[in-house]
Design an enzyme around this catalytic site. Structure first.
Site, PDB file in Angstrom:
ATOM      1  CB  SER A 233      57.780 -32.600  23.509  1.00 34.56           C
ATOM      2  OG  SER A 233      58.884 -33.688  23.955  1.00 34.56           O
ATOM      3  CE  LYS A 278      57.355 -34.127  27.988  1.00 35.35           C
ATOM      4  NZ  LYS A 278      57.352 -33.798  26.504  1.00 35.35           N
TER       5      LYS A 278
END
Length: 343
Positions: A233, A278
């Site tokens: 990611s 996040k």
């Protein structure tokens, strides 16, 4: 008698605390992780990034649930419980960790490829062999090969892709013995065993799950050391950090910039999991910009879940929920990232 009761009570309290802190529950907790400066991970041409501001990769914290941490998670707005099956499928913990390591390394290779190509710098992709991701229980090679090994030859022959390897094995027969050359902990080894019938087919195979193991070499040296962080990611942010260093560090302009998203060798950004967490991590770290994959929402996805939201939509909603002033920027390609920062 009272003293005896107090001892029993104290013992019960200690026992309950031990259970609360240490008894593993059959699921995991996912919470906001950290926003890590890429400066400490990436070195280009032997130099660290010294420009003002920072690029940051963002993480999700994952831990085995315990009774007390599970109760704590109920008070946290961005904490979620995840089953082992949802997280790892049918893979063991060891296999899952090895897969995350592979995905991270593959992500770094693609980040280097995209950054160097866009910066007009020379790079070379080297094919190293077949990376062993898992082994079937009935594989004859299970006693020799291990997850993470790299198969370099079959019967003395080298191949340029996993598909070439598969095609060669296809032409053999079940029960036929083949000799595999492989590297294990940087040591070259060989093993000869019989091919087995692959599940659901009549085809022969080694009984391994495999992917291409490649490495990118560059004229301008680049090193990326991520420690224990795994998964693909951070690809977009690695690409950005490397590219900006190659081109003189003009994009950041002193800003704290975070983001997420996979990056393939063609410069396409892919969706990831846990993006709301996040965004929280990035906001806590003082980021003013957050790049989020703007993955296409298909009709099938909308039909299956009318409330489905893509990464960008989830990230934007998370920023609003925590009343953050962070600017969530939708991206589909690396060009979108560069074009936005050049404005």
């Amino acid at each position: 008698m009272k003293q005896h009761r107090r001892k029993i009570t104290a013992l019960v309290v200690v026992l309950l605390l031990l259970i609360g802190f240490f008894l593993p529950l059959p699921f995991y907790l996912e919470t906001p992780g950290t926003a890590e400066s890429l400066t400490k991970f990436v070195t280009v041409n032997g130099k660290k990034d010294q420009h003002k501001g920072r690029y940051m990769l963002t993480t999700v914290a994952l831990q085995q649930a315990r009774p007390l941490t599970y109760l704590w998670s109920k008070t946290q707005p961005f904490a979620e419980t995840v089953s082992k099956e949802a997280l790892m499928g049918d893979a063991s913990s060891k296999t899952y960790e090895q897969m995350q390591t592979y995905y991270m390394q593959s992500s770094i290779n693609d980040a280097i490829t995209v950054a160097y190509r866009r910066a007009g710098q020379t790079y070379h992709k080297q094919y190293r062999g077949i990376y062993v991701m898992s082994l079937l229980a009935k594989s004859k090679f299970k006693s020799a090969l291990a997850i993470g090994d790299t198969v370099t030859k079959i019967d003395g022959q080298r191949f340029k892709s996993a598909q070439q390897f598969i095609n060669y094995v296809k032409r053999q027969r079940v029960g036929q013995k083949v000799t595999v050359t492989y590297t294990h902990n940087k040591q070259v080894k060989t093993v000869t065993q019989a091919l087995v019938k692959l599940p659901g087919t009549k085809r022969p195979g080694l009984g391994i799950t495999l992917v291409d193991h490649t490495r990118v070499k560059t004229d301008i040296p680049v090193k990326v050391n991520v420690g224990e962080i795994g998964g693909p990611s951070a690809g977009t942010m690695f690409t950005l950090e490397i590219y900006d260093q190659l081109t003189g560090g003009k994009l950041r302009q002193g800003r704290k910039i975070a983001g997420t998203g996979t990056m393939d060798a063609q410069g396409q950004v892919g969706a990831i999991g846990g993006i709301d967490k996040k965004v929280v991590a990035a906001s806590r770290a003082g980021a003013t910009i957050f790049f989020a994959p703007n993955d296409k929402v298909t009709k099938a996805e909308k039909k299956a879940d009318p409330d489905y939201q893509n990464n960008y939509q989830v990230a934007k909603a998370a920023a609003k929920r925590i009343h953050s002033k962070i600017k969530v920027v939708p991206i589909k390609t690396f060009s979108d990232v560069v074009n936005y920062l050049q404005k």
